[in-house]
Write a protein that holds these residues in place. Structure first.
Motif, PDB file in Angstrom:
ATOM      1  N   UNK A 141      61.421  56.467  36.207  1.00 40.48           N
ATOM      2  CA  UNK A 141      61.005  56.428  37.617  1.00 40.48           C
ATOM      3  C   UNK A 141      59.481  56.471  37.728  1.00 40.48           C
ATOM      4  N   UNK A 142      58.856  57.271  36.884  1.00 43.09           N
ATOM      5  CA  UNK A 142      57.389  57.323  36.874  1.00 43.09           C
ATOM      6  C   UNK A 142      56.824  55.971  36.448  1.00 43.09           C
ATOM      7  N   UNK A 143      57.461  55.333  35.467  1.00 41.79           N
ATOM      8  CA  UNK A 143      57.023  54.004  35.013  1.00 41.79           C
ATOM      9  C   UNK A 143      57.140  52.986  36.143  1.00 41.79           C
ATOM     10  N   UNK A 144      58.235  53.049  36.894  1.00 42.94           N
ATOM     11  CA  UNK A 144      58.427  52.155  38.039  1.00 42.94           C
ATOM     12  C   UNK A 144      57.315  52.365  39.061  1.00 42.94           C
ATOM     13  N   UNK A 145      56.960  53.633  39.289  1.00 42.89           N
ATOM     14  CA  UNK A 145      55.916  53.959  40.253  1.00 42.89           C
ATOM     15  C   UNK A 145      54.536  53.485  39.774  1.00 42.89           C
ATOM     16  N   UNK A 146      54.262  53.639  38.489  1.00 51.56           N
ATOM     17  CA  UNK A 146      52.988  53.192  37.926  1.00 51.56           C
ATOM     18  C   UNK A 146      52.853  51.678  38.069  1.00 51.56           C
ATOM     19  N   UNK A 147      53.948  50.962  37.816  1.00 48.66           N
ATOM     20  CA  UNK A 147      53.928  49.511  37.950  1.00 48.66           C
ATOM     21  C   UNK A 147      53.678  49.108  39.403  1.00 48.66           C
ATOM     22  N   UNK A 148      54.319  49.811  40.333  1.00 41.97           N
ATOM     23  CA  UNK A 148      54.112  49.527  41.755  1.00 41.97           C
ATOM     24  C   UNK A 148      52.663  49.789  42.153  1.00 41.97           C
ATOM     25  N   UNK A 149      52.092  50.855  41.604  1.00 42.87           N
ATOM     26  CA  UNK A 149      50.687  51.169  41.861  1.00 42.87           C
ATOM     27  C   UNK A 149      49.784  50.037  41.360  1.00 42.87           C
ATOM     28  N   UNK A 150      50.093  49.508  40.167  1.00 37.88           N
ATOM     29  CA  UNK A 150      49.324  48.396  39.611  1.00 37.88           C
ATOM     30  C   UNK A 150      49.455  47.155  40.490  1.00 37.88           C
ATOM     31  N   UNK A 151      50.663  46.908  40.998  1.00 33.54           N
ATOM     32  CA  UNK A 151      50.893  45.768  41.900  1.00 33.54           C
ATOM     33  C   UNK A 151      50.049  45.913  43.168  1.00 33.54           C
ATOM     34  N   UNK A 152      50.017  47.132  43.713  1.00 26.43           N
ATOM     35  CA  UNK A 152      49.240  47.391  44.930  1.00 26.43           C
ATOM     36  C   UNK A 152      47.743  47.208  44.679  1.00 26.43           C
ATOM     37  N   UNK A 153      47.259  47.775  43.573  1.00 23.03           N
ATOM     38  CA  UNK A 153      45.841  47.663  43.229  1.00 23.03           C
ATOM     39  C   UNK A 153      45.464  46.201  42.996  1.00 23.03           C
ATOM     40  N   UNK A 154      46.374  45.424  42.426  1.00 29.41           N
ATOM     41  CA  UNK A 154      46.140  44.001  42.191  1.00 29.41           C
ATOM     42  C   UNK A 154      46.060  43.235  43.514  1.00 29.41           C
ATOM     43  N   UNK A 155      46.878  43.636  44.486  1.00 31.82           N
ATOM     44  CA  UNK A 155      46.974  42.873  45.728  1.00 31.82           C
ATOM     45  C   UNK A 155      45.944  43.215  46.786  1.00 31.82           C
ATOM     46  N   UNK A 156      45.529  44.478  46.864  1.00 31.68           N
ATOM     47  CA  UNK A 156      44.636  44.916  47.943  1.00 31.68           C
ATOM     48  C   UNK A 156      43.315  44.140  47.995  1.00 31.68           C
ATOM     49  N   UNK A 157      42.638  43.876  46.860  1.00 30.87           N
ATOM     50  CA  UNK A 157      41.364  43.125  46.932  1.00 30.87           C
ATOM     51  C   UNK A 157      41.488  41.738  47.549  1.00 30.87           C
ATOM     52  N   UNK A 158      42.683  41.136  47.496  1.00 31.42           N
ATOM     53  CA  UNK A 158      42.859  39.794  48.053  1.00 31.42           C
ATOM     54  C   UNK A 158      42.668  39.790  49.566  1.00 31.42           C
ATOM     55  N   UNK A 159      42.929  40.930  50.199  1.00 31.58           N
ATOM     56  CA  UNK A 159      42.697  41.034  51.647  1.00 31.58           C
ATOM     57  C   UNK A 159      41.216  40.900  51.977  1.00 31.58           C
ATOM     58  N   UNK A 160      40.385  41.263  51.024  1.00 30.11           N
ATOM     59  CA  UNK A 160      38.932  41.236  51.229  1.00 30.11           C
ATOM     60  C   UNK A 160      38.282  40.025  50.554  1.00 30.11           C
ATOM     61  N   UNK A 161      39.102  39.007  50.250  1.00 31.19           N
ATOM     62  CA  UNK A 161      38.569  37.755  49.718  1.00 31.19           C
ATOM     63  C   UNK A 161      38.393  37.712  48.216  1.00 31.19           C
ATOM     64  N   UNK A 162      38.945  38.681  47.504  1.00 28.10           N
ATOM     65  CA  UNK A 162      38.803  38.730  46.048  1.00 28.10           C
ATOM     66  C   UNK A 162      40.181  38.915  45.409  1.00 28.10           C
ATOM     67  N   UNK A 163      40.889  37.818  45.215  1.00 29.15           N
ATOM     68  CA  UNK A 163      42.248  37.868  44.693  1.00 29.15           C
ATOM     69  C   UNK A 163      42.245  37.725  43.171  1.00 29.15           C
ATOM     70  N   UNK A 164      42.668  38.770  42.434  1.00 30.32           N
ATOM     71  CA  UNK A 164      42.716  38.681  40.970  1.00 30.32           C
ATOM     72  C   UNK A 164      43.619  37.546  40.472  1.00 30.32           C
ATOM     73  N   UNK A 165      44.660  37.216  41.251  1.00 36.23           N
ATOM     74  CA  UNK A 165      45.546  36.123  40.850  1.00 36.23           C
ATOM     75  C   UNK A 165      44.801  34.798  40.832  1.00 36.23           C
ATOM     76  N   UNK A 166      43.923  34.590  41.802  1.00 41.64           N
ATOM     77  CA  UNK A 166      43.099  33.373  41.832  1.00 41.64           C
ATOM     78  C   UNK A 166      42.178  33.334  40.616  1.00 41.64           C
ATOM     79  N   UNK A 167      41.679  34.503  40.233  1.00 39.92           N
ATOM     80  CA  UNK A 167      40.807  34.566  39.053  1.00 39.92           C
ATOM     81  C   UNK A 167      41.572  34.176  37.790  1.00 39.92           C
ATOM     82  N   UNK A 168      42.831  34.643  37.678  1.00 41.50           N
ATOM     83  CA  UNK A 168      43.666  34.295  36.519  1.00 41.50           C
ATOM     84  C   UNK A 168      44.007  32.809  36.527  1.00 41.50           C
ATOM     85  N   UNK A 169      44.310  32.267  37.705  1.00 43.60           N
ATOM     86  CA  UNK A 169      44.783  30.883  37.806  1.00 43.60           C
ATOM     87  C   UNK A 169      43.661  29.854  37.812  1.00 43.60           C
ATOM     88  N   UNK A 170      42.493  30.221  38.381  1.00 42.37           N
ATOM     89  CA  UNK A 170      41.409  29.231  38.533  1.00 42.37           C
ATOM     90  C   UNK A 170      40.098  29.646  37.876  1.00 42.37           C
TER      91      UNK A 170
END
Length: 285
Positions: A141-170
């Motif tokens: 359960x802690x592992x599931x929560x840590x992964x969710x935290x990583x997902x959130x940290x990955x997604x939040x910057x995209x709201x401010x114009x800095x999407x890590x996924x775009x960096x990986x893809x482009x």
């Protein structure tokens, strides 16, 4: 000679248990973070391939364990039984389906929701009852929560114009690599691929994070789980999902109901502080 064989079997049994445990951790930690451009769909298809591979691996290792122990274990759990009945009913309905491919494999570009995915989930779920004790379940359960935290940290910057996924893809740390209807500056989706899917995922994890916040007594652990709870809620707000907001309000009300008056009173200051953070984030974003 007998002692040598016993020792080898003992080590092999431990290896099986370790391999099964690592497989569960891999599903919990890695699956939500996976995405690639090498499949028909960037987000869900690689996740499903990963789940299928590890469902087969966990089932195979569990069967080997049965053979080694000369005993077949069947989970005596109502939820597992109900899930098995549901999968059986889906199997029967698949026979009479007018679209066999979708019924078996799920929606073509996602490979999820069909009979195979339900069998994989049942294999993982039932194997968990067989192979995991309470201590491992807590760590999972802690592992599931840590992964969710990583997902959130990955997604939040995209709201401010800095999407890590775009960096990986482009190779560019921007948020404008997506089509206009998938603009993460308006509604983030992180590594889940769709704002409502991300919101649904976070609605499941936030009460879990709050549970650990209340469960752990160490100050450092409480600060950690408080921060995780706030970050997850912040990410939920940024999805812009109305269903997600309704879901989290409902989930938290049910959560408080099951906590009971005594536990709420004991942790009233902490819960009020957390609630204040949630309200502030809701008003700001």
């Amino acid at each position: 000679m007998a002692d040598i064989i016993t020792n080898v079997l003992y080590k092999f049994a431990n290896l099986l248990d370790s391999s099964i445990w690592i497989s569960f951790l891999a599903i919990a930690l890695i699956t939500p973070l996976l995405f690639t451009t090498q499949t028909t769909e960037i987000y869900e298809v690689p996740k499903m391939f990963f789940v299928y591979i590890f469902a087969i691996l966990i089932l195979f290792l569990t069967v080997i364990k049965f053979i080694l122990n000369k005993k077949i274990e069947v989970p005596n759990n109502l939820v597992v039984i109900a899930f098995a009945i549901f999968v059986f009913a889906q199997g029967v309905s698949t026979i009479f389906s007018i679209d066999k491919f979708t019924s078996v494999f799920g929606y073509p570009t996602r490979l999820n929701g069909g009979l195979i995915s339900q069998i994989a989930y049942l294999a993982i779920f039932s194997s968990a009852f067989i192979n995991l004790n309470w201590q491992k379940a807590e760590k999972l359960l802690i592992a599931i929560m840590i992964s969710a935290f990583a997902v959130a940290i990955w997604g939040i910057p995209s709201h401010f114009g800095r999407d890590p996924s775009c960096w990986v893809l482009t190779g560019k740390l921007i948020s404008s690599c997506w089509q206009k209807e998938f603009d993460p500056t308006l509604r983030i989706f992180s590594t889940l691929g769709q704002p409502n899917w991300l919101a649904s995922y976070l609605v499941l994890i936030i009460p879990l994070a709050i549970s650990f916040l209340l469960f752990f007594k160490q100050k450092g652990a409480k600060i950690l789980f408080f921060a995780i709870s706030v970050i997850l809620f912040w990410a939920l707000i940024l999805t812009g999902s109305r269903a997600g907001i309704i879901g989290i309000v409902t989930a938290l009300l049910v959560f408080l109901f099951f906590l009971g008056v005594k536990v709420i009173k004991t942790n009233l200051k902490l819960l009020s502080f957390l609630g204040a953070f949630f309200i502030i984030l809701g008003l700001l974003f």
